[in-house]
Structures are given as C-alpha cells and as structure tokens.
Design a protein around this motif. Sequence first.
Motif, PDB file in Angstrom:
ATOM      1  N   VAL A   5       2.701  -3.345 -19.894  1.00  0.00           N
ATOM      2  CA  VAL A   5       3.432  -3.071 -18.655  1.00  0.00           C
ATOM      3  C   VAL A   5       2.530  -3.333 -17.447  1.00  0.00           C
ATOM      4  CG1 VAL A   5       4.539  -1.260 -17.272  1.00  0.00           C
ATOM      5  CG2 VAL A   5       5.060  -1.466 -19.712  1.00  0.00           C
ATOM      6  N   THR A   6       1.295  -2.874 -17.512  1.00  0.00           N
ATOM      7  CA  THR A   6       0.351  -3.080 -16.413  1.00  0.00           C
ATOM      8  C   THR A   6       0.125  -4.571 -16.168  1.00  0.00           C
ATOM      9  OG1 THR A   6      -0.734  -0.973 -16.834  1.00  0.00           O
ATOM     10  CG2 THR A   6      -2.006  -2.622 -15.615  1.00  0.00           C
ATOM     11  N   LYS A   7      -0.064  -5.343 -17.229  1.00  0.00           N
ATOM     12  CA  LYS A   7      -0.282  -6.781 -17.099  1.00  0.00           C
ATOM     13  C   LYS A   7       0.946  -7.472 -16.493  1.00  0.00           C
ATOM     14  CE  LYS A   7      -2.581 -10.555 -17.597  1.00  0.00           C
ATOM     15  NZ  LYS A   7      -3.688 -10.855 -16.710  1.00  0.00           N
ATOM     16  N   VAL A   8       2.133  -7.099 -16.959  1.00  0.00           N
ATOM     17  CA  VAL A   8       3.367  -7.687 -16.412  1.00  0.00           C
ATOM     18  C   VAL A   8       3.497  -7.343 -14.931  1.00  0.00           C
ATOM     19  CG1 VAL A   8       5.900  -7.661 -16.517  1.00  0.00           C
ATOM     20  CG2 VAL A   8       4.558  -7.790 -18.634  1.00  0.00           C
ATOM     21  N   TYR A   9       3.226  -6.083 -14.562  1.00  0.00           N
ATOM     22  CA  TYR A   9       3.288  -5.683 -13.148  1.00  0.00           C
ATOM     23  C   TYR A   9       2.273  -6.451 -12.311  1.00  0.00           C
ATOM     24  CZ  TYR A   9       6.493  -1.715 -13.742  1.00  0.00           C
ATOM     25  OH  TYR A   9       7.581  -0.930 -13.981  1.00  0.00           O
ATOM     26  N   GLU A  10       1.074  -6.686 -12.852  1.00  0.00           N
ATOM     27  CA  GLU A  10       0.061  -7.449 -12.116  1.00  0.00           C
ATOM     28  C   GLU A  10       0.575  -8.858 -11.803  1.00  0.00           C
ATOM     29  OE1 GLU A  10      -3.454  -7.386 -14.551  1.00  0.00           O
ATOM     30  OE2 GLU A  10      -3.908  -5.289 -14.044  1.00  0.00           O
ATOM     31  N   ILE A  11       1.157  -9.500 -12.798  1.00  0.00           N
ATOM     32  CA  ILE A  11       1.696 -10.856 -12.599  1.00  0.00           C
ATOM     33  C   ILE A  11       2.871 -10.818 -11.632  1.00  0.00           C
ATOM     34  CG2 ILE A  11       2.832 -12.791 -13.749  1.00  0.00           C
ATOM     35  CD1 ILE A  11       1.149 -12.000 -16.268  1.00  0.00           C
ATOM     36  N   TYR A  12       3.755  -9.846 -11.814  1.00  0.00           N
ATOM     37  CA  TYR A  12       4.917  -9.707 -10.935  1.00  0.00           C
ATOM     38  C   TYR A  12       4.477  -9.483  -9.480  1.00  0.00           C
ATOM     39  CZ  TYR A  12       8.855  -7.452  -8.628  1.00  0.00           C
ATOM     40  OH  TYR A  12       9.830  -7.104  -7.725  1.00  0.00           O
ATOM     41  N   ASN A  13       3.519  -8.596  -9.270  1.00  0.00           N
ATOM     42  CA  ASN A  13       3.036  -8.324  -7.908  1.00  0.00           C
ATOM     43  C   ASN A  13       2.378  -9.549  -7.289  1.00  0.00           C
ATOM     44  OD1 ASN A  13       3.968  -5.666  -7.752  1.00  0.00           O
ATOM     45  ND2 ASN A  13       2.138  -4.889  -8.770  1.00  0.00           N
ATOM     46  N   LYS A  14       1.653 -10.322  -8.099  1.00  0.00           N
ATOM     47  CA  LYS A  14       1.044 -11.547  -7.596  1.00  0.00           C
ATOM     48  C   LYS A  14       2.130 -12.546  -7.185  1.00  0.00           C
ATOM     49  CE  LYS A  14      -2.327 -15.174  -8.586  1.00  0.00           C
ATOM     50  NZ  LYS A  14      -1.918 -15.863  -7.419  1.00  0.00           N
ATOM     51  N   LEU A  15       3.176 -12.661  -7.995  1.00  0.00           N
ATOM     52  CA  LEU A  15       4.287 -13.547  -7.638  1.00  0.00           C
ATOM     53  C   LEU A  15       4.932 -13.113  -6.325  1.00  0.00           C
ATOM     54  CD1 LEU A  15       6.041 -13.997 -11.107  1.00  0.00           C
ATOM     55  CD2 LEU A  15       4.838 -15.766  -9.809  1.00  0.00           C
ATOM     56  N   CYS A  16       5.119 -11.808  -6.161  1.00  0.00           N
ATOM     57  CA  CYS A  16       5.707 -11.284  -4.918  1.00  0.00           C
ATOM     58  C   CYS A  16       4.796 -11.590  -3.726  1.00  0.00           C
ATOM     59  CB  CYS A  16       5.947  -9.783  -5.026  1.00  0.00           C
ATOM     60  SG  CYS A  16       7.284  -9.336  -6.148  1.00  0.00           S
ATOM     61  N   ASP A  17       3.485 -11.380  -3.895  1.00  0.00           N
ATOM     62  CA  ASP A  17       2.527 -11.672  -2.822  1.00  0.00           C
ATOM     63  C   ASP A  17       2.531 -13.156  -2.481  1.00  0.00           C
ATOM     64  OD1 ASP A  17       1.819  -9.011  -2.730  1.00  0.00           O
ATOM     65  OD2 ASP A  17      -0.023  -9.264  -3.896  1.00  0.00           O
ATOM     66  N   ASP A  18       2.550 -14.023  -3.498  1.00  0.00           N
ATOM     67  CA  ASP A  18       2.578 -15.458  -3.263  1.00  0.00           C
ATOM     68  C   ASP A  18       3.833 -15.875  -2.513  1.00  0.00           C
ATOM     69  OD1 ASP A  18       0.164 -15.641  -4.592  1.00  0.00           O
ATOM     70  OD2 ASP A  18       1.018 -16.509  -6.426  1.00  0.00           O
ATOM     71  N   ASN A  19       4.970 -15.270  -2.840  1.00  0.00           N
ATOM     72  CA  ASN A  19       6.220 -15.600  -2.142  1.00  0.00           C
ATOM     73  C   ASN A  19       6.207 -15.124  -0.698  1.00  0.00           C
ATOM     74  OD1 ASN A  19       7.502 -17.001  -4.195  1.00  0.00           O
ATOM     75  ND2 ASN A  19       8.406 -15.160  -5.058  1.00  0.00           N
ATOM     76  N   ARG A  20       5.552 -13.995  -0.424  1.00  0.00           N
ATOM     77  CA  ARG A  20       5.459 -13.492   0.953  1.00  0.00           C
ATOM     78  C   ARG A  20       4.579 -14.395   1.800  1.00  0.00           C
ATOM     79  NH1 ARG A  20       6.224  -7.870  -1.008  1.00  0.00           N
ATOM     80  NH2 ARG A  20       4.280  -8.039  -2.150  1.00  0.00           N
ATOM     81  N   ASP A  21       3.550 -14.994   1.177  1.00  0.00           N
ATOM     82  CA  ASP A  21       2.619 -15.854   1.899  1.00  0.00           C
ATOM     83  C   ASP A  21       3.220 -17.210   2.255  1.00  0.00           C
ATOM     84  OD1 ASP A  21       0.743 -13.850   1.772  1.00  0.00           O
ATOM     85  OD2 ASP A  21      -0.304 -14.700   0.025  1.00  0.00           O
TER      86      ASP A  21
END
Length: 106
Positions: free
Chosen positions: A89-105
């Motif tokens: 779950v932690t690993k999936v959240y890390e990837i998900y959060n990175k995707l969200c950050d990349d989309n915001r940028d």
Amino acid sequence: MKEEVDILDIILDKSNHDTITFVDGKGRDLVFEQLAVIPLSKDWKKTLYVVLQTVEEVPDFPHEPIVFKVVIKEDEPTELEYEFDEKTVTKVYEIYNKLCDDNRDQ
C-alpha cells in the motif's frame, strides 16, 4: 439483457470516467471514482493495483484513496480485493502521489 463488463475492461479504459459500485457487507452501495491504475513488480511478478475513492462520504467507511489489488483468474471475472499489505500500500501510494505531483507540475 445488459451484458456484464469485466472490471478489468473498465479500469484499463482511459476514456471511461464512469463510477464503480460495490455492495459492502452491510448491503450499502459504495460508489467509487477511479484515481489511478498502478502496475507494481513484486517478487519477479507484476501485479496491477487500482486506487479508488468513494464519491461521497459513507458512514463508517474511509473517504480517502484506497488501494485494491486486481485479481485476474482464468475463466472467471476479474475481482478487486482490498490490499492489506502495508508495504505494498505504501509503495502504491508513493507512485500515486508522484503521478499527482507530476500532473500538477505540467
């Protein structure tokens, strides 16, 4: 008669923005929106996870992104199972959060 659509076809369809409805143990309809599909390699095996969140708050149910494991069985409909393993779950959240950050940028 309405044809059953496999959940895998729904979650992998980039143009599909429909909600996904599950019935919980209390008989309530839980309506989710799909936030992300995350492939993850674990023990040399690729596994697919989907991050869902309820559309509306439901009493006694978390209104936050939830990780589900996609379980594909031969000759059976695909299932989504709640992922309990904290490391996964932690690993999936890390990837998900990175995707969200990349989309915001962008």
